[in-house]
Structure formats: C-alpha cells, structure tokens
Design a protein around this motif. Structure first.
Motif, PDB file in Angstrom:
ATOM      1  N   MET A   3       0.702  -1.643  -0.008  1.00 48.17           N
ATOM      2  CA  MET A   3       0.289  -0.224  -0.319  1.00 48.17           C
ATOM      3  C   MET A   3       0.782   1.650   0.409  1.00 48.17           C
ATOM      4  N   THR A   4       0.756   2.056  -0.712  1.00 46.42           N
ATOM      5  CA  THR A   4       1.088   3.905  -1.389  1.00 46.42           C
ATOM      6  C   THR A   4       0.935   4.137  -0.597  1.00 46.42           C
ATOM      7  N   LYS A   5       1.409   4.996   0.204  1.00 40.75           N
ATOM      8  CA  LYS A   5       0.771   6.176   1.428  1.00 40.75           C
ATOM      9  C   LYS A   5       0.372   7.483   0.701  1.00 40.75           C
ATOM     10  N   ILE A   6      -0.768   8.165   1.176  1.00 41.71           N
ATOM     11  CA  ILE A   6      -1.150   9.149   0.332  1.00 41.71           C
ATOM     12  C   ILE A   6      -1.435  10.945   1.649  1.00 41.71           C
ATOM     13  N   GLU A   7      -0.177  11.058   1.166  1.00 38.63           N
ATOM     14  CA  GLU A   7      -0.282  12.384   1.804  1.00 38.63           C
ATOM     15  C   GLU A   7      -2.218  13.850   1.661  1.00 38.63           C
ATOM     16  N   ALA A   8      -1.763  14.194   2.641  1.00 35.49           N
ATOM     17  CA  ALA A   8      -3.349  15.427   2.184  1.00 35.49           C
ATOM     18  C   ALA A   8      -2.077  16.364   2.311  1.00 35.49           C
ATOM     19  N   PHE A   9      -2.192  17.702   1.643  1.00 38.61           N
ATOM     20  CA  PHE A   9      -2.276  18.991   1.362  1.00 38.61           C
ATOM     21  C   PHE A   9      -3.317  19.970   2.009  1.00 38.61           C
ATOM     22  N   ASP A  10      -3.225  20.839   2.574  1.00 36.90           N
ATOM     23  CA  ASP A  10      -4.051  22.261   2.518  1.00 36.90           C
ATOM     24  C   ASP A  10      -4.214  23.202   1.299  1.00 36.90           C
ATOM     25  N   SER A  11      -2.555  23.323   0.895  1.00 40.37           N
ATOM     26  CA  SER A  11      -3.224  23.471  -0.632  1.00 40.37           C
ATOM     27  C   SER A  11      -1.782  22.738  -1.439  1.00 40.37           C
ATOM     28  N   VAL A  12      -2.208  23.225  -2.610  1.00 41.69           N
ATOM     29  CA  VAL A  12      -1.830  23.159  -3.891  1.00 41.69           C
ATOM     30  C   VAL A  12       0.025  23.318  -3.446  1.00 41.69           C
ATOM     31  N   TRP A  13       0.269  25.075  -3.447  1.00 43.32           N
ATOM     32  CA  TRP A  13       1.283  25.155  -3.266  1.00 43.32           C
ATOM     33  C   TRP A  13       2.175  24.352  -1.610  1.00 43.32           C
ATOM     34  N   ASP A  14       1.062  24.038  -0.713  1.00 43.31           N
ATOM     35  CA  ASP A  14       2.257  23.330   0.233  1.00 43.31           C
ATOM     36  C   ASP A  14       2.016  21.986  -0.294  1.00 43.31           C
ATOM     37  N   ALA A  15       1.954  21.407  -1.306  1.00 43.68           N
ATOM     38  CA  ALA A  15       2.362  19.745  -1.680  1.00 43.68           C
ATOM     39  C   ALA A  15       3.909  20.205  -3.153  1.00 43.68           C
ATOM     40  N   VAL A  16       3.482  21.058  -3.676  1.00 45.61           N
ATOM     41  CA  VAL A  16       4.744  21.724  -3.958  1.00 45.61           C
ATOM     42  C   VAL A  16       6.119  21.760  -3.480  1.00 45.61           C
ATOM     43  N   ALA A  17       6.230  22.981  -2.181  1.00 47.12           N
ATOM     44  CA  ALA A  17       7.005  24.035  -1.933  1.00 47.12           C
ATOM     45  C   ALA A  17       7.885  22.409  -0.945  1.00 47.12           C
ATOM     46  N   ASP A  18       8.681  22.733  -0.512  1.00 45.83           N
ATOM     47  CA  ASP A  18       9.675  21.605   0.244  1.00 45.83           C
ATOM     48  C   ASP A  18       9.793  22.414   1.563  1.00 45.83           C
ATOM     49  N   THR A  19       8.841  23.680   1.730  1.00 46.80           N
ATOM     50  CA  THR A  19       8.741  24.407   3.364  1.00 46.80           C
ATOM     51  C   THR A  19       7.849  25.468   3.679  1.00 46.80           C
ATOM     52  N   SER A  20       7.646  24.856   4.584  1.00 48.23           N
ATOM     53  CA  SER A  20       6.298  25.859   4.803  1.00 48.23           C
ATOM     54  C   SER A  20       6.452  27.438   4.411  1.00 48.23           C
ATOM     55  N   GLY A  21       7.772  28.362   4.420  1.00 54.87           N
ATOM     56  CA  GLY A  21       8.255  29.581   3.830  1.00 54.87           C
ATOM     57  C   GLY A  21       8.128  29.342   2.367  1.00 54.87           C
ATOM     58  N   GLN A  22       8.013  28.504   2.172  1.00 55.34           N
ATOM     59  CA  GLN A  22       8.036  28.511   0.449  1.00 55.34           C
ATOM     60  C   GLN A  22       6.681  28.621  -0.215  1.00 55.34           C
ATOM     61  N   ALA A  23       6.239  27.904   0.370  1.00 57.64           N
ATOM     62  CA  ALA A  23       4.735  27.485  -0.186  1.00 57.64           C
ATOM     63  C   ALA A  23       4.420  29.399   0.258  1.00 57.64           C
ATOM     64  N   ALA A  24       4.482  29.597   1.513  1.00 58.90           N
ATOM     65  CA  ALA A  24       3.981  30.756   1.789  1.00 58.90           C
ATOM     66  C   ALA A  24       4.086  31.439   0.729  1.00 58.90           C
TER      67      ALA A  24
END
Length: 95
Positions: A3-24
């Motif tokens: 089974m693969t683990k599915i990650e959930a993100f609050d936004s697309v930016w959180d999914a593509v960024a490495d850090t919360s600062g980059q997402a912001a």
C-alpha cells in the motif's frame, strides 16, 4: 501489492514546496499574478499590449499569463501592478 501512503495537503502550494516558507512565498505571489492576469484578460489586451501596460517584455507577460509563479518575485509583481495603475495591498493573517 504494498500500500502506498497518500499525503494530504492544505493547498497545492504546500504540496509543491519543500518548506512552509516556500509555500507561503508561492501563495503570496500567486494572488497578484491572478489579479494582474484578470485585468489583462478583462481588457482583451494583446500580448504586446499586456507587456506594455505591465512595463515588462512580452516573454515576461507571457510567463505571467501562463501562471509561472516561480519566475516572479513580489517586487516584480508590484511593479507590474503599479505600471497598470493598480495599488497593491498585503495583509498578515494568523496561520
């Protein structure tokens, strides 16, 4: 089959960024880009007219209209909005 683990993100930016600062940072740049693109599209400006109104070369306005957030800093977006006769307002919100 494992089974693969599915990650959930609050936004697309959180999914593509490495850090919360980059997402912001991506989130902060995406909103003025969206609004600038809406003005361009709302005025039915040609690509060359859009570039002229934004105070940039046409390849830059093309990048903006294609949503290439990583190619812009906030300063460049503020400059383009100002060249279009718009004012930029930012606010801080609790996380």
């Amino acid at each position: 089959m494992p089974m693969t683990k599915i990650e959930a993100f609050d936004s697309v930016w959180d999914a593509v960024a490495d850090t919360s600062g980059q997402a912001a940072s991506l989130r902060a740049r995406a909103e003025p880009m969206r609004q600038i693109a809406a003005v361009i599209e709302g005025n039915d400006w040609t690509p060359s007219a859009a570039a002229m109104h934004c105070g940039v070369a046409q390849p830059r306005s093309d990048d903006l209209l294609r949503g290439r957030v990583s190619r812009f800093c906030l300063n460049a977006l503020v400059n383009s909005a100002t060249a279009m006769g718009r004012r930029v307002h930012m606010e801080l919100q609790a996380a």
